[in-house]
Write a protein that holds these residues in place. Structure first.
Motif, PDB file in Angstrom:
ATOM      1  N   SER B  68     -31.660   4.290 -11.071  1.00 34.34           N
ATOM      2  CA  SER B  68     -32.329   4.346  -9.779  1.00 34.34           C
ATOM      3  C   SER B  68     -31.558   5.251  -8.847  1.00 34.34           C
ATOM      4  CB  SER B  68     -32.422   2.954  -9.164  1.00 34.34           C
ATOM      5  OG  SER B  68     -31.110   2.501  -8.876  1.00 34.34           O
ATOM      6  N   SER B  69     -32.192   5.511  -7.711  1.00 39.57           N
ATOM      7  CA  SER B  69     -31.559   6.273  -6.649  1.00 39.57           C
ATOM      8  C   SER B  69     -30.227   5.634  -6.267  1.00 39.57           C
ATOM      9  CB  SER B  69     -32.501   6.225  -5.454  1.00 39.57           C
ATOM     10  OG  SER B  69     -32.563   7.431  -4.827  1.00 39.57           O
ATOM     11  N   GLY B  70     -30.262   4.330  -6.061  1.00 38.76           N
ATOM     12  CA  GLY B  70     -29.050   3.610  -5.698  1.00 38.76           C
ATOM     13  C   GLY B  70     -28.005   3.709  -6.801  1.00 38.76           C
ATOM     14  N   GLY B  71     -28.503   3.745  -8.050  1.00 39.22           N
ATOM     15  CA  GLY B  71     -27.602   3.817  -9.193  1.00 39.22           C
ATOM     16  C   GLY B  71     -26.787   5.096  -9.224  1.00 39.22           C
ATOM     17  N   ILE B  72     -27.407   6.208  -8.771  1.00 39.63           N
ATOM     18  CA  ILE B  72     -26.704   7.494  -8.783  1.00 39.63           C
ATOM     19  C   ILE B  72     -25.478   7.418  -7.884  1.00 39.63           C
ATOM     20  CG2 ILE B  72     -26.890   9.931  -8.196  1.00 39.63           C
ATOM     21  CD1 ILE B  72     -29.920   9.634  -8.574  1.00 39.63           C
ATOM     22  N   LEU B  73     -25.708   6.932  -6.676  1.00 37.73           N
ATOM     23  CA  LEU B  73     -24.624   6.886  -5.705  1.00 37.73           C
ATOM     24  C   LEU B  73     -23.548   5.904  -6.144  1.00 37.73           C
ATOM     25  CD1 LEU B  73     -23.556   7.872  -3.058  1.00 37.73           C
ATOM     26  CD2 LEU B  73     -24.870   6.108  -1.898  1.00 37.73           C
ATOM     27  N   SER B  74     -23.981   4.716  -6.629  1.00 37.44           N
ATOM     28  CA  SER B  74     -22.954   3.726  -6.959  1.00 37.44           C
ATOM     29  C   SER B  74     -22.155   4.172  -8.180  1.00 37.44           C
ATOM     30  CB  SER B  74     -23.557   2.342  -7.161  1.00 37.44           C
ATOM     31  OG  SER B  74     -24.430   2.313  -8.240  1.00 37.44           O
ATOM     32  N   ARG B  75     -22.807   4.934  -9.080  1.00 36.10           N
ATOM     33  CA  ARG B  75     -22.047   5.461 -10.224  1.00 36.10           C
ATOM     34  C   ARG B  75     -20.984   6.432  -9.751  1.00 36.10           C
ATOM     35  NH1 ARG B  75     -23.288   6.496 -15.730  1.00 36.10           N
ATOM     36  NH2 ARG B  75     -21.732   7.866 -16.605  1.00 36.10           N
ATOM     37  N   ALA B  76     -21.364   7.327  -8.827  1.00 36.25           N
ATOM     38  CA  ALA B  76     -20.401   8.300  -8.321  1.00 36.25           C
ATOM     39  C   ALA B  76     -19.269   7.589  -7.583  1.00 36.25           C
ATOM     40  CB  ALA B  76     -21.096   9.291  -7.390  1.00 36.25           C
ATOM     41  N   GLN B  77     -19.627   6.549  -6.822  1.00 42.33           N
ATOM     42  CA  GLN B  77     -18.596   5.816  -6.093  1.00 42.33           C
ATOM     43  C   GLN B  77     -17.679   5.056  -7.032  1.00 42.33           C
ATOM     44  OE1 GLN B  77     -21.514   4.105  -3.276  1.00 42.33           O
ATOM     45  NE2 GLN B  77     -19.922   4.383  -1.759  1.00 42.33           N
ATOM     46  N   LEU B  78     -18.294   4.556  -8.105  1.00 43.63           N
ATOM     47  CA  LEU B  78     -17.532   3.826  -9.110  1.00 43.63           C
ATOM     48  C   LEU B  78     -16.473   4.735  -9.721  1.00 43.63           C
ATOM     49  CD1 LEU B  78     -17.591   1.082 -10.558  1.00 43.63           C
ATOM     50  CD2 LEU B  78     -19.167   2.055 -12.195  1.00 43.63           C
ATOM     51  N   GLU B  79     -16.873   5.982  -9.986  1.00 48.75           N
ATOM     52  CA  GLU B  79     -15.938   6.901 -10.633  1.00 48.75           C
ATOM     53  C   GLU B  79     -14.967   7.521  -9.641  1.00 48.75           C
ATOM     54  OE1 GLU B  79     -18.797   8.203 -14.345  1.00 48.75           O
ATOM     55  OE2 GLU B  79     -18.561   9.560 -12.661  1.00 48.75           O
ATOM     56  N   GLY B  80     -15.388   7.504  -8.369  1.00 48.31           N
ATOM     57  CA  GLY B  80     -14.495   7.967  -7.324  1.00 48.31           C
ATOM     58  C   GLY B  80     -14.165   9.442  -7.405  1.00 48.31           C
ATOM     59  N   LYS B  81     -12.967   9.792  -6.928  1.00 48.02           N
ATOM     60  CA  LYS B  81     -12.599  11.201  -6.813  1.00 48.02           C
ATOM     61  C   LYS B  81     -12.438  11.868  -8.168  1.00 48.02           C
ATOM     62  CE  LYS B  81     -10.606  11.346  -2.223  1.00 48.02           C
ATOM     63  NZ  LYS B  81     -11.948  11.160  -1.664  1.00 48.02           N
ATOM     64  N   SER B  82     -12.255  11.062  -9.204  1.00 50.96           N
ATOM     65  CA  SER B  82     -12.069  11.668 -10.522  1.00 50.96           C
ATOM     66  C   SER B  82     -13.385  11.795 -11.284  1.00 50.96           C
ATOM     67  CB  SER B  82     -11.085  10.834 -11.331  1.00 50.96           C
ATOM     68  OG  SER B  82     -11.490   9.485 -11.345  1.00 50.96           O
ATOM     69  N   SER B  83     -14.495  11.619 -10.585  1.00 48.91           N
ATOM     70  CA  SER B  83     -15.793  11.700 -11.243  1.00 48.91           C
ATOM     71  C   SER B  83     -16.000  13.069 -11.867  1.00 48.91           C
ATOM     72  CB  SER B  83     -16.904  11.435 -10.229  1.00 48.91           C
ATOM     73  OG  SER B  83     -18.143  11.649 -10.832  1.00 48.91           O
ATOM     74  N   LYS B  84     -16.683  13.078 -13.007  1.00 43.62           N
ATOM     75  CA  LYS B  84     -16.975  14.376 -13.633  1.00 43.62           C
ATOM     76  C   LYS B  84     -18.308  14.925 -13.158  1.00 43.62           C
ATOM     77  CE  LYS B  84     -19.084  12.265 -17.603  1.00 43.62           C
ATOM     78  NZ  LYS B  84     -19.354  12.233 -19.014  1.00 43.62           N
ATOM     79  N   ALA B  85     -18.920  14.248 -12.207  1.00 39.98           N
ATOM     80  CA  ALA B  85     -20.195  14.719 -11.676  1.00 39.98           C
ATOM     81  C   ALA B  85     -19.986  15.986 -10.851  1.00 39.98           C
ATOM     82  CB  ALA B  85     -20.827  13.640 -10.815  1.00 39.98           C
ATOM     83  N   ASP B  86     -20.888  16.972 -11.019  1.00 38.26           N
ATOM     84  CA  ASP B  86     -20.876  18.153 -10.158  1.00 38.26           C
ATOM     85  C   ASP B  86     -21.898  17.991  -9.044  1.00 38.26           C
ATOM     86  OD1 ASP B  86     -18.968  19.957 -11.510  1.00 38.26           O
ATOM     87  OD2 ASP B  86     -20.361  19.701 -13.176  1.00 38.26           O
ATOM     88  N   VAL B  87     -23.102  17.525  -9.440  1.00 38.10           N
ATOM     89  CA  VAL B  87     -24.202  17.430  -8.485  1.00 38.10           C
ATOM     90  C   VAL B  87     -24.845  16.060  -8.590  1.00 38.10           C
ATOM     91  CG1 VAL B  87     -26.496  18.326  -7.907  1.00 38.10           C
ATOM     92  CG2 VAL B  87     -24.677  19.914  -8.582  1.00 38.10           C
ATOM     93  N   LEU B  88     -25.163  15.465  -7.439  1.00 37.78           N
ATOM     94  CA  LEU B  88     -25.965  14.245  -7.420  1.00 37.78           C
ATOM     95  C   LEU B  88     -27.376  14.628  -7.016  1.00 37.78           C
ATOM     96  CD1 LEU B  88     -23.601  11.760  -5.519  1.00 37.78           C
ATOM     97  CD2 LEU B  88     -23.600  12.385  -7.932  1.00 37.78           C
TER      98      LEU B  88
END
Lengths: 521, 337
Positions: B68-88
């Motif tokens: 979900s939309s909420g899931g995207i943000l919480s995943r990025a927050q879960l991974e924090g600054k070391s997230s491998k995400a480039d774009v949400l």
């Protein structure tokens, strides 16, 4: 020793995920949460509906189980297979199944023109009974398995009626299984959330789990999430303690292996009771299932079967479910071995039931919370990303543990009581014991494995947290389809998922449990 | 001769080994895009966007599908600054403030002057990628007199309504804000009136919409563009979006890049690409929403009937972020009376 390690590892992982969440907690704000009247209204309603759901499920399950034991009829085996699968039906699919049967334009309304108020407590109860009554039946049947054949023979010779045999034999065994099953189903219903939201009619009917979900998925408020999770654990623990306090201790008798085939005196009342039991089953459980299988007849079904994505998702599901089930059963055996090791020793005699309850604790904490906590811990250790597949496997494994324990522990205790003296006098230890006991416990291992497999196959919560392009399981695929308006394809995927569950459950009871197990269950 | 053929064999096997390994040797950069599942699915816009962008970037796009939309943000927050995400990709207008507060997002630096959203777009962190409005959908065969305003949906006690829980879904939150912008301080009373003929409040959009399609309600909260799906994909035109004389509340989906994106250059390029035809042309029939720039090619005719709102009701993001909790509590109290 390996058993101790297994349980220790379980504890360590549990503590790690809890600690990670607690690190983000802030006690003063917790007091503020406690003062919200809405929270308490939610808690009250959660308790109430869970109590009702589990009570009704068990009340219906007892006559159904008795009927299944005593009567052979066409479709009995199929019914039992179906029962095994009911708990993994994705909620949205089950809800749509219920709607097709009981809804405004549903079968019930079309056939006899009766419309029940589906949205509200009735709907929630219907769904929970659909999910949990079959589960209760299977646990009860396991209780029946522990009845020594001698007792049946005697009952047959003395010309017991069905009621007399229930009163003097069956009840004695059932009442030991009931508390555990009751607590398990209570916890499942207490934390039920998608069903309650969809069929509850509005926020008046809500559970704590909604608040936890919101705190984690929308606000990412770890403080609040850990508070709510702890609150949920406390309530469930309190409840479990009360139930176990008043419940008879699960003490197994030295008994022989059950062999069926002793006929009891039949009577009009017995027939009536059995008809009632079957009627309940055929009203509450079977029609929604048939409704789920309905898409098989749609033209889209064949097209859906041909999509590559479907089979890729199936493969991913298996890649998660099989290791998870293995881990879960291994953990379960560790718990069992440790528990009976303690049972034999005076100083630890109080431990076995504690160990058993420890395994059940996990159900009180939402999978989302466990997974989040675990991930945070691993992230801080520096291996967050690569481990996500293993987190999914692990969390699925521990979430299935209570079911595995329910299936394994009674039988393991029983073997211990039967053979302990022999083992001690002959000096038979560890692995050799396994070879001796395997033929006797394999049925239960098969059932445990089957449960764990099915639960992991149907998992939606944890995979949703960690899914990615390469990690789309069948349930996730189903939700993708429904999320893009493709409801009918989604329904077809649900059929595939459920059929897969049926096949796998059959296979695991056949290959792990052996031929005899298949005939019996 | 013999030795010659052996060398050939040896060298060819070396070459083929080299070829087999070359994907590793010449590994392209991989852009990780976190999005929700129906966006990246095979029939969503994801695969086309991946192909279009890969054609020009000499890179690989990897979609990570969340639920979900909420899931995207919480995943990025879960991974924090070391997230491998480039774009949400796939946050909602109303999650923007919360996302900004996480401190994980960087500035995109994209020229957003071509954006056609009413009121323009000036945010430096987010780039909009599609738009639509929330609307109640009805079946024109079973409901001959559809509501023409939000007020009618709220007051018509014969109308059976299904909507989503604002605590667990973005459309639910959308309705909450829609109600707030129409009723203001009297929203609590309106919620109470709506509650008396609400069939159920679901966890997410899919539950609500499936229940509606099964005939459990007269109207369901969805998007103005929902009927277009039924027309284009199913040839079915009985589902329609009910107009609202007070105006409609917009749903704008946005993307942002991570401050610590592992591939910042690629991420920036992708943010630019979002407003290009290569991305925007896939939105309508992939995600069933409207593009945010003017496209040369025309959209399918079904989208013409996607309602032009009488008025674009939108509350300032700051105000939403500040009051979301209070408004949800107001809703809870009003509907649990």
């Amino acid at each position: 020793m390996p058993a101790l390690l297994g349980v220790g590892f379980f504890l360590l992982m549990g503590a790690a995920s809890l600690a990670a969440l607690l690190r983000y907690s802030d006690l003063p704000t917790w007091l503020g949460y406690l003062q919200q009247p809405y929270l308490w209204r939610v808690v009250r309603f959660s308790l109430w509906q869970a109590l009702l759901s589990s009570g009704i499920s068990l009340l219906i399950a007892i006559p159904v189980a008795s009927c299944l034991i005593h009567r052979q009829f066409f479709g009995r085996a199929a019914l039992l297979q179906l029962f095994a699968v009911s708990m993994v039906v994705p909620t949205i699919v089950a809800i749509l199944g219920l709607v097709v049967v009981y809804g405004r334009t549903g079968w019930l309304n079309q056939l006899i023109g009766v419309q029940i108020p589906l949205y509200g407590l009735v709907g929630i109860l219907l769904a929970h009974v659909f999910f949990n009554m079959p589960l209760a039946v299977r646990f009860l049947l396991q209780g029946y398995d522990l009845i020594p054949s001698g007792q049946w023979r005697q009952a047959s010779q003395l010309g017991f009626s069905r009621w007399a045999s229930f009163r003097w034999i069956e009840w004695h065994y059932i009442k030991k299984v009931l508390p555990g099953a009751f607590v398990l189903i209570f916890m499942l219903c207490f934390s039920s959330f998608a069903v309650v939201l969809s069929l509850g009619g509005g926020p008046k009917f809500s559970t704590l789990e909604v608040a936890i979900y919101q705190a984690l998925r929308f606000d990412f408020d770890l403080n609040k999430a850990s508070f709510l999770a702890l609150l949920q654990v406390s309530i469930c623990t309190l409840f479990a303690v009360i139930v176990y306090r008043i419940a008879p201790v699960n003490r197994q008798d030295v008994s022989l292996i059950a062999v069926k085939g002793y006929a009891l005196k039949d009577s009009f009342w017995a027939k009536l009771a059995d008809s009632f039991a079957l009627f309940c089953t055929f009203i509450l459980v079977v029609p929604p299932f048939l409704a789920i299988f309905d898409p098989v007849f749609s033209p889209i079904f064949m097209d859906t079967l041909q999509s590559v994505a479907l089979w890729k998702a199936t493969l991913v599901s298996l890649q998660i479910a099989v290791p998870a089930a293995l881990v879960s059963v291994l953990l379960g055996i560790c718990f069992g071995v440790l528990a009976r090791f303690c049972m034999a020793r005076q100083y630890f005699a109080f431990l076995p039931s504690k160990i058993e309850h420890l395994g059940n604790m996990i159900l009180m904490v939402p999978g989302l919370v466990i997974a989040t906590g675990l991930f945070l811990t691993l992230r801080d250790l520096g291996w967050g990303f690569k481990s996500s597949y293993w987190i999914v496997v692990w969390v699925n494994a521990v979430m299935a543990l209570p079911f595995v324990l329910r299936a394994l522990i009674p039988v393991m205790y029983q073997q211990e009581r039967r053979f302990r003296n022999v083992y001690v006098s002959l000096g038979i230890q560890s692995w050799s014991r396994w070879w001796l006991e395997w033929p006797l416990i394999r049925t239960s291992v098969a059932q445990a494995f089957g449960y764990a497999l099915l639960l992991s196959l149907g998992d939606m919560g944890v995979i949703a947290l960690f899914g990615s392009q390469g990690l789309v399981s069948l349930p996730l695929y189903l939700f993708q389809l429904i999320g893009s308006y493709k409801l009918e394809e989604g329904a077809c995927v649900a059929v595939v998922l459920i059929s897969l569950c049926l096949v796998l459950f059959y296979c695991s009871s056949r290959f792990i449990g052996g031929v005899r197990a298949h005939v019996k269950n | 001769m013999n030795s010659f053929s052996l060398t050939t064999l040896f060298s060819t096997s070396l070459v083929s080994l080299g070829l087999a390994l070359s994907p590793f040797a010449l590994a392209k950069d991989t852009l990780n895009v976190y999005t929700y599942d129906s966006f990246s699915s095979d029939w969503g816009p994801g695969p086309k966007i991946k192909a279009n962008f890969e054609k020009e970037c000499d890179c690989e796009v990897n979609f990570v599908a969340l639920d979900s939309s909420g899931g995207i943000l919480s995943r990025a927050q879960l991974e924090g600054k070391s997230s491998k995400a480039d774009v949400l990709l796939g946050l909602d207008l109303n999650l923007m403030e919360a996302a900004k507060k996480s401190g994980l997002l960087g500035q995109h630096g994209v020229d957003t002057s071509a954006v056609t959203i009413a009121g323009g777009w000036s945010d430096k962190t987010f780039v909009p990628f599609d738009q639509g409005h929330f609307a109640f959908i009805y079946n024109s065969e079973t409901l001959p007199n559809p509501p023409t305003s939000l007020q009618e949906v709220v007051d018509n006690q014969n109308l059976r309504v299904i909507y989503q829980d604002p605590r667990t879904s973005t459309p639910g939150l959308g309705l909450l804000l829609w109600m707030k912008s129409v009723y203001g301080d009297e929203a609590a009373d309106a919620w109470e009136r709506l509650a008396s003929h609400t069939v159920t409040v679901t966890k997410g959009w899919s539950d609500a919409y499936s229940l509606f399609l099964k005939g459990e309600a007269d109207v369901v909260l969805s998007y103005t563009t929902s009927p277009a799906y039924h027309v284009v994909a199913e040839g079915e035109d009985k589902y329609k979006a009910a107009p609202a004389s007070e105006g409609l509340y917009p749903q704008i989906e946005v993307a942002a890049m991570m401050e610590n994106a592992p591939h910042p250059v690629l991420a920036k390029r992708f943010m630019q690409f979002i407003l290009q035809p290569g991305f925007q042309s896939t939105v309508a029939t992939g995600n069933w929403m409207l593009p945010v720039i003017k496209l040369d090619e025309k959209l399918p005719a079904a989208f013409d009937s996607a309602l032009k709102p009488a008025k674009n009701l939108v509350l300032p993001a700051k105000q939403v972020a500040q009051n979301r909790k209070a408004w949800i509590d107001e809703w809870l109290n009003a509907t649990t009376q």
